[in-house]
Design a protein around this motif. Structure first.
Motif, PDB file in Angstrom:
ATOM      1  N   GLU A   8       0.825  -1.196   0.000  1.00 47.88           N
ATOM      2  CA  GLU A   8       0.000   0.000   0.000  1.00 47.88           C
ATOM      3  C   GLU A   8       0.867   1.258   0.000  1.00 47.88           C
ATOM      4  O   GLU A   8       0.571   2.240  -0.697  1.00 47.88           O
ATOM      5  N   ILE A   9       1.955   1.239   0.770  1.00 50.31           N
ATOM      6  CA  ILE A   9       2.861   2.390   0.789  1.00 50.31           C
ATOM      7  C   ILE A   9       3.493   2.589  -0.579  1.00 50.31           C
ATOM      8  O   ILE A   9       3.617   3.718  -1.080  1.00 50.31           O
ATOM      9  N   GLY A  10       3.891   1.480  -1.210  1.00 49.37           N
ATOM     10  CA  GLY A  10       4.461   1.586  -2.557  1.00 49.37           C
ATOM     11  C   GLY A  10       3.465   2.151  -3.551  1.00 49.37           C
ATOM     12  O   GLY A  10       3.819   2.982  -4.402  1.00 49.37           O
ATOM     13  N   ARG A  11       2.213   1.723  -3.439  1.00 51.19           N
ATOM     14  CA  ARG A  11       1.185   2.229  -4.354  1.00 51.19           C
ATOM     15  C   ARG A  11       0.971   3.729  -4.154  1.00 51.19           C
ATOM     16  O   ARG A  11       0.894   4.485  -5.130  1.00 51.19           O
ATOM     17  N   ARG A  12       0.879   4.145  -2.891  1.00 45.25           N
ATOM     18  CA  ARG A  12       0.655   5.572  -2.623  1.00 45.25           C
ATOM     19  C   ARG A  12       1.858   6.407  -3.038  1.00 45.25           C
ATOM     20  O   ARG A  12       1.709   7.519  -3.547  1.00 45.25           O
ATOM     21  N   ALA A  13       3.068   5.882  -2.820  1.00 41.23           N
ATOM     22  CA  ALA A  13       4.264   6.627  -3.234  1.00 41.23           C
ATOM     23  C   ALA A  13       4.290   6.785  -4.746  1.00 41.23           C
ATOM     24  O   ALA A  13       4.701   7.833  -5.269  1.00 41.23           O
ATOM     25  N   GLY A  14       3.845   5.762  -5.468  1.00 43.26           N
ATOM     26  CA  GLY A  14       3.834   5.836  -6.927  1.00 43.26           C
ATOM     27  C   GLY A  14       2.830   6.835  -7.466  1.00 43.26           C
ATOM     28  O   GLY A  14       2.926   7.231  -8.638  1.00 43.26           O
ATOM     29  N   GLN A  15       1.861   7.255  -6.658  1.00 48.28           N
ATOM     30  CA  GLN A  15       0.858   8.217  -7.097  1.00 48.28           C
ATOM     31  C   GLN A  15       1.296   9.663  -6.894  1.00 48.28           C
ATOM     32  O   GLN A  15       0.599  10.589  -7.330  1.00 48.28           O
ATOM     33  N   THR A  66      -2.482  16.058  -0.041  1.00 46.31           N
ATOM     34  CA  THR A  66      -3.401  15.000   0.389  1.00 46.31           C
ATOM     35  C   THR A  66      -2.730  13.638   0.295  1.00 46.31           C
ATOM     36  O   THR A  66      -2.808  12.811   1.226  1.00 46.31           O
ATOM     37  N   ARG A  67      -2.038  13.382  -0.824  1.00 44.83           N
ATOM     38  CA  ARG A  67      -1.430  12.063  -1.018  1.00 44.83           C
ATOM     39  C   ARG A  67      -0.235  11.845  -0.094  1.00 44.83           C
ATOM     40  O   ARG A  67       0.002  10.731   0.382  1.00 44.83           O
ATOM     41  N   VAL A  68       0.534  12.900   0.155  1.00 43.66           N
ATOM     42  CA  VAL A  68       1.651  12.772   1.094  1.00 43.66           C
ATOM     43  C   VAL A  68       1.120  12.492   2.502  1.00 43.66           C
ATOM     44  O   VAL A  68       1.693  11.686   3.250  1.00 43.66           O
ATOM     45  N   THR A  69       0.012  13.147   2.871  1.00 46.10           N
ATOM     46  CA  THR A  69      -0.593  12.902   4.180  1.00 46.10           C
ATOM     47  C   THR A  69      -1.043  11.452   4.301  1.00 46.10           C
ATOM     48  O   THR A  69      -0.816  10.796   5.326  1.00 46.10           O
ATOM     49  N   GLU A  70      -1.683  10.918   3.252  1.00 47.94           N
ATOM     50  CA  GLU A  70      -2.113   9.519   3.264  1.00 47.94           C
ATOM     51  C   GLU A  70      -0.913   8.582   3.338  1.00 47.94           C
ATOM     52  O   GLU A  70      -0.939   7.569   4.047  1.00 47.94           O
ATOM     53  N   LEU A  71       0.145   8.923   2.622  1.00 49.04           N
ATOM     54  CA  LEU A  71       1.358   8.109   2.653  1.00 49.04           C
ATOM     55  C   LEU A  71       1.982   8.131   4.045  1.00 49.04           C
ATOM     56  O   LEU A  71       2.403   7.087   4.567  1.00 49.04           O
ATOM     57  N   ALA A  72       2.027   9.304   4.654  1.00 47.78           N
ATOM     58  CA  ALA A  72       2.609   9.415   5.994  1.00 47.78           C
ATOM     59  C   ALA A  72       1.809   8.598   7.005  1.00 47.78           C
ATOM     60  O   ALA A  72       2.381   7.983   7.916  1.00 47.78           O
ATOM     61  N   THR A  73       0.478   8.565   6.853  1.00 51.28           N
ATOM     62  CA  THR A  73      -0.361   7.773   7.754  1.00 51.28           C
ATOM     63  C   THR A  73      -0.039   6.291   7.621  1.00 51.28           C
ATOM     64  O   THR A  73       0.084   5.563   8.625  1.00 51.28           O
TER      65      THR A  73
END
Length: 456
Positions: free
Chosen positions: A53-60, A71-78
């Motif tokens: 999931e972290i890899g997927r969010r980082a790729g976005q 928003t996406r960095v916040t989700e990744l940090a969570t």
């Protein structure tokens, strides 16, 4: 014909005339909340799934647009923070460190004998006894937030609740061979967490006191409030998802986390407190509560018979004076005016937003004030630029704590250029919501737990 007993606890339902919706199905708000949690049992969490999931969010991640990036960095940090907690639990269970917040347990972690079944439709992980440290950490992470809220209700301290969650998971790891699988993992962890809390409460043996006068300080004419030096606020954003997203569960959570109620609970002896929290906040049956406390149903009922009237003695007589509800637009508007008045150093505007009998306490500090005149006299010198005691200029950010509106206040002291975290104010409004009836001020080390920076 509709059932005449509550499907959660089996207790007879009261007269159903005029009752609709969930209120006609369950006997209490606590049972409604428990049923909701069981319907929303979390699915199995795996470490590899988190990594993916972290890899997927980082790729976005893309630099533009800035709002989407944030928003996406916040989700990744969570997600990274969750993986970090899992990794820490796995590391600690593998090492089994000797230092714990309850080094000399007075409770035993024998075989889990709870009889609650896993809710239907949930994803059943491998048996606890077959999990390695990392998989066990992923399992316990699913219940971290609700176990932490439980420990907070028991202790009234956010810091201690964090420590007790980790202690609970370490105890569970050491006792995993005694878990026979007849209970849900949640029920098993609640039992261990309750015992960890009881150990801490017995070791500290602390009881609320009354505030005492500070020499040279005018406190007002009201009765000194209870002084609970360990009391801390709890961030709404860290509530379990089910309790934040369900209106019925959110309402119950607000009431059972309201600071006035949390302070009143601190007056109860440890086992009475545990019985009250397990029965009235979590909605466990008397039999489940007795199992968690390793006692009899009769003992649980006896503890509740003593705890409930004792609790009422420490609560305002009118329920409307303390019961937390969803903040209204009017309260939001008052909060905005309050923040603006502080930033402008406008003492008159701030005074107009306070009730005549407003109360200010500052745990763990000894300062307290009852009445608007005493409070205003206290802050006047720190807001007056001409005063030798002028503290500096202020900025504020809104927050939510214990189902109530809160504000993080920052001060830029004279001669400096940075606003630093100074105090977190949790506000209680009078009925009607157009003025502030109580301010509980807490120390700034808790700002990060509320998503607030330590400096601006």
């Amino acid at each position: 014909m509709a059932a005449e007993v509550c499907p959660v606890c089996g207790e007879p339902l009261a007269a159903r005339a005029g009752r609709t919706g969930r209120g006609s199905v369950y006997c209490s708000a606590a049972c409604r909340q428990k049923a909701y949690r069981e319907r929303h049992q979390p699915g199995a969490l795996t470490v590899q799934g988190l990594i993916d999931e972290i890899g997927r969010r980082a790729g976005q991640l893309t630099p533009q647009p800035p709002a989407a990036l944030y928003t996406r960095v916040t989700e990744l940090a969570t997600a990274i923070a969750q993986l970090k907690r899992v990794a820490r639990t796995a590391r600690d269970t593998a090492a089994e460190p000797s230092g714990s917040v309850t080094p000399a347990p007075v409770t035993e972690l024998g075989t889990a004998r709870d009889t609650a079944a896993e809710p239907s439709g949930s994803v059943t992980p491998a048996p606890v006894t077959e999990l390695d440290e990392t998989d066990f950490a992923a399992l316990t992470e699913q219940y971290r937030r609700e176990i932490q809220v439980h420990c907070y209700r028991m202790t009234g301290s956010y810091d201690e609740a964090e420590d007790l969650v980790q202690e609970t998971f370490l105890r569970a790891w050491r006792a995993r061979d005694g878990f026979q699988g007849r209970a849900s993992a949640r029920t098993w962890l609640y039992r261990i967490a309750t015992n960890a809390c009881l150990d801490l409460l017995r070791r500290t043996a602390r009881r609320p006191q009354r505030y005492e006068p500070v020499p040279g300080m005018h406190h007002g004419d009201g009765e000194p409030p209870a002084r609970i030096t360990w009391l801390q606020p709890y961030p709404d954003d860290e509530l379990p998802v089910a309790e934040r997203e369900s209106p019925e569960s959110a309402g119950e959570s607000r009431e059972t986390l309201e600071l006035v109620l949390l302070a009143a609970i601190q007056h109860l002896p440890a086992r009475q407190r545990a019985a009250l929290v397990l029965r009235d906040a979590l909605g466990l049956t008397a039999a489940e509560t007795a199992e968690a406390l390793e006692t009899s149903v009769a003992s649980v009922n006896s503890a509740l018979q003593r705890a409930r009237p004792a609790l009422r003695e420490h609560l305002p007589g009118d329920r409307a004076d303390w019961r937390a509800t969803e903040p209204t637009r009017q309260q939001q508007a008052v909060l905005e005016r309050y923040m603006a008045a502080v930033e402008r150093l406008d003492l008159d505007a701030m005074t107009a937003l306070l009730t005549e009998d407003v109360v200010l306490t500052m745990p763990p500090n000894p300062f307290w004030f009852t009445g608007r005149d005493a409070l205003v006299d206290f802050v006047r010198v720190s807001l007056d630029p001409a005063s030798p005691a002028f503290l500096g200029h202020w900025r504020s950010l809104p927050a939510r704590a214990n189902g109530q509106l809160a504000v993080g206040n920052y001060v830029r002291r004279p001669g400096t250029s940075v606003f630093r975290a100074q105090v977190l104010d949790v506000l209680r409004f009078e009925e009607g919501g157009d003025r502030i009836a109580e301010i509980t001020s807490f120390e700034p080390h808790l700002f990060p737990a509320f998503g607030l920076p330590l400096k601006l």
